[in-house]
Design a protein around this motif. Structure first.
Motif, PDB file in Angstrom:
ATOM      1  N   ARG A   1       0.833  -1.200   0.000  1.00 32.07           N
ATOM      2  CA  ARG A   1       0.000   0.000   0.000  1.00 32.07           C
ATOM      3  C   ARG A   1       0.876   1.262   0.000  1.00 32.07           C
ATOM      4  O   ARG A   1       0.596   2.234  -0.710  1.00 32.07           O
ATOM      5  CB  ARG A   1      -0.903   0.008   1.217  1.00 32.07           C
ATOM      6  N   SER A   2       1.951   1.230   0.793  1.00 34.11           N
ATOM      7  CA  SER A   2       2.860   2.367   0.855  1.00 34.11           C
ATOM      8  C   SER A   2       3.525   2.603  -0.498  1.00 34.11           C
ATOM      9  O   SER A   2       3.606   3.749  -0.968  1.00 34.11           O
ATOM     10  CB  SER A   2       3.921   2.119   1.931  1.00 34.11           C
TER      11      SER A   2
ATOM     12  N   SER B   1       2.418   1.641  -3.433  1.00 33.40           N
ATOM     13  CA  SER B   1       1.390   2.096  -4.368  1.00 33.40           C
ATOM     14  C   SER B   1       1.097   3.579  -4.185  1.00 33.40           C
ATOM     15  O   SER B   1       0.963   4.330  -5.158  1.00 33.40           O
ATOM     16  CB  SER B   1       0.116   1.273  -4.173  1.00 33.40           C
ATOM     17  N   GLN B   2       1.015   4.019  -2.936  1.00 34.69           N
ATOM     18  CA  GLN B   2       0.774   5.436  -2.668  1.00 34.69           C
ATOM     19  C   GLN B   2       1.931   6.291  -3.161  1.00 34.69           C
ATOM     20  O   GLN B   2       1.724   7.378  -3.712  1.00 34.69           O
ATOM     21  CB  GLN B   2       0.575   5.657  -1.169  1.00 34.69           C
TER      22      GLN B   2
ATOM     23  N   PHE C   1       1.586   9.068  -5.966  1.00 39.44           N
ATOM     24  CA  PHE C   1       1.535  10.314  -5.213  1.00 39.44           C
ATOM     25  C   PHE C   1       1.940  11.487  -6.110  1.00 39.44           C
ATOM     26  O   PHE C   1       2.849  11.383  -6.934  1.00 39.44           O
ATOM     27  CB  PHE C   1       2.483  10.227  -4.017  1.00 39.44           C
TER      28      PHE C   1
ATOM     29  N   GLU D   1       2.435   7.756   3.337  1.00 40.46           N
ATOM     30  CA  GLU D   1       1.022   8.130   3.235  1.00 40.46           C
ATOM     31  C   GLU D   1       0.087   6.985   3.644  1.00 40.46           C
ATOM     32  O   GLU D   1      -1.028   6.876   3.135  1.00 40.46           O
ATOM     33  CB  GLU D   1       0.693   8.572   1.793  1.00 40.46           C
ATOM     34  N   VAL D   2       0.564   6.097   4.525  1.00 43.27           N
ATOM     35  CA  VAL D   2      -0.252   4.975   5.000  1.00 43.27           C
ATOM     36  C   VAL D   2      -0.057   4.860   6.506  1.00 43.27           C
ATOM     37  O   VAL D   2       1.081   4.903   6.993  1.00 43.27           O
ATOM     38  CB  VAL D   2       0.132   3.649   4.309  1.00 43.27           C
TER      39      VAL D   2
ATOM     40  N   ASP E   1      -3.487   0.788   9.334  1.00 41.98           N
ATOM     41  CA  ASP E   1      -4.452   1.047   8.260  1.00 41.98           C
ATOM     42  C   ASP E   1      -5.594   0.027   8.293  1.00 41.98           C
ATOM     43  O   ASP E   1      -5.354  -1.181   8.096  1.00 41.98           O
ATOM     44  CB  ASP E   1      -3.736   0.982   6.915  1.00 41.98           C
TER      45      ASP E   1
END
Length: 880
Positions: free
Chosen positions: A519-520, A522-523, A527, A837-838, A842
């Motif tokens: 997730r990190s 991917s962000q 971003f 951004e995670v 989460d």
């Protein structure tokens, strides 16, 4: 129970045991005769395999400690024979262990290459040390040294047979071929002698090469020799031009020598003189490397260098007083073993190494739990054999030895498979980084890796083998000899079930870590860094090694932009001193008109020098004011553009347009003509930074980055870009050509590695956990066939049986998930700084991982539950 009843039961049991042993002995003898053995030999081997009376007596004597080591070969042969009789079990267990041990070996080979393996190409690397000063004023414990300090250390310290110094540099190689930007070093004349490096061709540097008036000479690397000179022996005596200065090539370094530090290897070595390094005692720009004398310890060298450093601090207080010991820093000088990673980096590296080993350690624990479950299942099929051995006199210690021997054989098989897996995968981790970061890293398997794998295999064998061996060596003799099932209630947590709970908990922890990392990543990839990253090509240009004045350089830049901008497929192009998200930058002391900084606030702000059309091409909107234009040249008034963060912080509630700032008290003020949207400048994770843009026409730079926006794929523009630059001046090197996506990808190399590693290991862990869940539920169904048959005979429906079996399996899964969630909540908070951004907790990631593992566990429980639904009560009761 009366005494005669106990006596009768013992006699009855002995008769049953003797009959059972005779039956198995005859059956095994018949099998061996059928294979073509002589009857007497077949009888002897059958007795040996089944544990006849003679062997049992020998085992009992061994258990009492008479000659147990003598029977180790026999245990190994018997264990190998038992494993070969069950090839399916052996293969599954060995592959499971190979995954766990292989993961640990792969990570250890990476750590070994970074921190443990000696520097390649040097003589007796264990005697090489690095000498650092500690600059208290800048807070650096491992600081470089100045040239005068080096001379004092060299002349006064007798703990070293030699003491050398070097300083890295980058120069432009020009000549008949394409210009090339090379990384090299200025070194003292004794540098190669100190390292024990002999030339591949020609000679190395000598002390007289650094004397004033000596001919300029150079040593080139083996790679440069092959690439630019075709490996010709005639290179010795030829000349090369570096930054417009001609050097005579007097030697070629051996192929094995790639310098002392990790990263891009040096391509040349030049003699260090006062012309190319500062002779001021306060300019600490040199690295010092020394070779300890035979018999001199690191502690003795440390003490001597510390004494000399203190003397220099007293003699030169203006420049060296900051190196004196402070209360919190007891050592003003530091002498450490030379390594590929400098000490300040090694401190952080060991933290990362610890995290990597912790992750693969979890995978190994899961693999051990899985194999332990397999051994317990196999032990249930060997209960009769174990009971016979115990009944006829074998001690529990003797059985434990035999079972642990089989476990160790399995672990050694897994270790061999792990070595093969590590050999295939050892290059995967370095592949996440650029050669400039890990150049020269050797991750091949050496004796350290082999010892680690052997130790891990032996420890693993004891870890997964001990609990099953203890459980298997204490069966209920009467039940086992009658081939009865050991009854465990649904509410009792057995060892196998406890192992499943452990596997589920650890698997969930790894999967949540993998999910957060993915997730990190991917962000980070999607971003918005404050500028458009699509279809952007960047390349570095260097004019400092070319005979260009500032006016000629500015003209060269304008012509280059015109030609690049006219290429087919190029929408626009511009220049900047530093590419965004490069990890580096320029900080300059700033004075802002009308702003009085509070005490202890340093106004050193980040800056970049950019060309015309930079903001438009990078898609960075100006929220106030105007862009740079042709009027903002060298003869015009000084102007700057600031970002929103600077305006917000230093001009709150004011219009920053028209305000002024300057760099240093002696420089003229520059007017703020625009405010740009804040963006990311050094790193994606950085907090909002005040930032200042200066026009290239007013701040000339000899080294710049060319940025070109393409209409389509930007990578195809690289050859045409190189041609256009070299058509203007063939001595200007074009290097580090890559797309912005690749550039950001390099910045996210660690994130990619962590996400890929946790994803792979998490997937392996989930697979092992699901297999373990399936095996436990399937085993429970097999053990309870009679009970299920009774339930069906009494009217239970198939749905009832399905619910009963799945409920038992999912109860274990839920317990494991509860523990796993608790562990994950505790551990993920420690890694929050690695996430982008995670949140470390989460909810979407936690819920998704729990749902995925629950689905997989339901599937693992459903298959044996479906089989339980089809139990024929007549068949089950007939077995009774």
């Amino acid at each position: 129970m009366t005494w005669w009843r106990r006596l009768w039961l013992r006699k009855k049991m002995e008769e049953d045991l003797e009959r059972e042993l005779r039956f198995h002995l005859d059956q095994h003898t018949a099998d061996l005769i059928a294979q073509g053995l002589d009857p007497s030999e077949a009888r002897r081997r059958a007795r040996l395999a089944l544990g006849g009376p003679e062997q049992v007596k020998e085992q009992c004597r061994d258990a009492r400690g008479t000659r147990w080591l003598d029977n180790l070969p026999q245990d190994l042969r018997y264990g190998a024979r038992m494993l070969s009789k069950n090839p399916g079990f052996t293969m599954i267990a060995a592959v499971t262990l190979a995954l766990g041990i292989g993961a640990n070996t792969t990570i250890f080979s990476f750590i070994n290459g970074l921190a443990l393996r000696p520097i390649a190409g040097v003589k007796e690397p264990e005697r090489l040390v690095a000498v650092y000063t500690s600059d208290r004023s800048s807070g650096q414990l491992f600081s470089d040294s100045s040239y005068p300090d080096y001379v004092d250390f060299r002349d006064q310290a007798d703990a070293f047979s030699r003491l050398a110094a070097y300083s890295g540099t980058t120069l432009t190689l020009t000549g008949a071929d394409e210009a090339e930007r090379l990384t090299g070093a200025y070194v003292t004349g004794n540098y190669f002698d100190t390292l024990g490096v002999e030339a591949r061709a020609g000679r190395t540097l000598r002390a007289d090469d650094s004397t004033p008036g000596a001919a300029p000479v150079a040593i080139i690397s083996h790679g440069l020799w092959q690439r630019r000179f075709g490996g010709e022996a005639s290179v010795i005596g030829r000349t090369i031009t570096l930054d417009r200065r001609i050097y005579i090539v007097v030697g070629v370094a051996p192929e094995s020598f790639r310098g002392l530090r990790l990263g891009a290897p040096p391509e040349f070595w030049l003699p260090m003189t006062t012309e190319n390094v500062s002779a001021h005692r306060g300019d600490r720009i040199l690295n010092i490397v020394g070779r300890l004398k035979a018999g001199v310890s690191l502690k003795q060298a440390q003490s001597q260098i510390t004494t000399i450093g203190a003397q220099l601090a007293r003699a030169y207080p203006k420049t060296n007083l900051g190196t004196l010991a402070a209360p919190d820093k007891p050592r003003p000088m530091t002498v450490v073993r030379e390594s590929l990673i400098p000490p300040e980096g090694l401190q952080y590296a060991w933290v990362a190494f610890g995290l990597l080993l912790a992750v693969v350690g979890l995978v190994l624990l899961i693999a051990c739990a899985n194999v332990a479950n397999l051994l317990l299942a196999r032990a249930s099929m060997r209960r009769r054999e174990i009971a016979v051995r115990l009944a006829i006199g074998a001690s529990r210690w003797r059985l434990l030895r035999q079972l642990l021997t089989e476990s160790l054989l399995l672990a050694l098989l897994g270790g061999a498979g792990g070595l093969i897996l590590a050999f295939w995968c050892s290059g995967l981790l370095p592949a996440f980084f650029s050669p400039n970061e890990v150049g020269g890293l050797d991750v091949s398997l050496d004796w350290r890796v082999l010892v680690f794998t052997l130790a891990a295999s032996l420890l693993t064998g004891a870890l997964f083998g001990l609990a099953p061996a203890l459980e298997s060596s204490r069966p209920d003799l009467v039940t086992a000899l009658k081939d009865g099932a050991e009854i465990h209630g649904w509410r009792r947590i057995t060892l196998r079930q406890a192992l499943v709970v452990t596997q589920v908990a650890l698997s969930l922890t790894l999967l949540i870590g993998a999910g957060l990392s993915l997730r990190s990543l991917s962000q980070a990839l999607k971003f918005d860094p404050g500028f458009a990253t699509q279809n952007l090509l960047i390349a570095s240009l260097e004019t400092r090694g070319v005979a260009m004045s500032e006016e000629q350089g500015q003209a060269f830049y304008r012509q280059a932009l015109e030609r690049i901008g006219s290429l087919p497929g190029v929408r626009s192009a511009t220049l900047a001193a530093i590419a965004p998200i490069s990890g580096g930058g320029t900080r300059r002391g700033v004075q802002i008109e009308g702003y009085e900084p509070p005490p202890n606030e340093g106004l050193e702000l980040n800056c970049n020098v950019v060309g015309l059309n930079y903001f438009n091409m990078m898609d960075i909107p100006l929220t106030q004011g105007r862009d740079f234009n042709a009027m903002d040249g060298a003869g015009g008034p000084g102007v700057v553009i600031v970002n929103e963060e600077l305006a917000r912080r230093y001009f709150p509630g004011q219009n920053p347009i028209g305000k002024r700032l300057r760099f240093g008290s002696n420089s003229p003020y520059r007017e703020i003509i625009g405010v740009a949207r804040s963006a990311k400048y050094r790193q994606l994770r950085e907090a909002p930074l005040p930032f200042i843009y200066l026009p290239l026409d007013q701040e000339y730079r000899g080294g710049v980055t060319l940025l070109a926006r393409a209409a389509g794929g930007p990578a195809s523009l690289a050859p045409a870009m190189r041609r256009e630059i070299h058509s203007l001046n063939s001595d200007v090197p074009v290097y580090a050509v890559r797309t912005m996506s690749e550039h950001i990808g390099e910045a996210l190399a660690i994130d990619r590695m962590i996400a890929a590693m946790l994803g792979a290991f998490g997937g392996i862990a989930m697979l092992l956990a699901v297999v373990s869940i399936y095996s436990v539920v399937s085993y429970a169904v097999t053990q309870r066939v009679r009970e299920i048959g009774v339930r069906v005979a009494l009217g239970a429906r198939g749905a009832d049986v399905l619910k009963l079996v799945i409920g038992q399996g999912m109860k274990l899964v839920m317990i494991g998930m509860a523990f796993g969630l608790a562990i994950s909540f505790a551990l993920t908070r420690l890694t929050s700084s690695l996430l982008f951004e995670v949140s470390a907790t989460d909810p979407a990631t936690f819920a998704g991982v729990v749902a995925m593992l629950t689905t997989a566990a339901l599937a693992a429980c459903y298959i044996p539950a479906r089989r339980a639904m089809n139990v024929d009560p007549m068949v089950a009761l007939r077995c009774e």
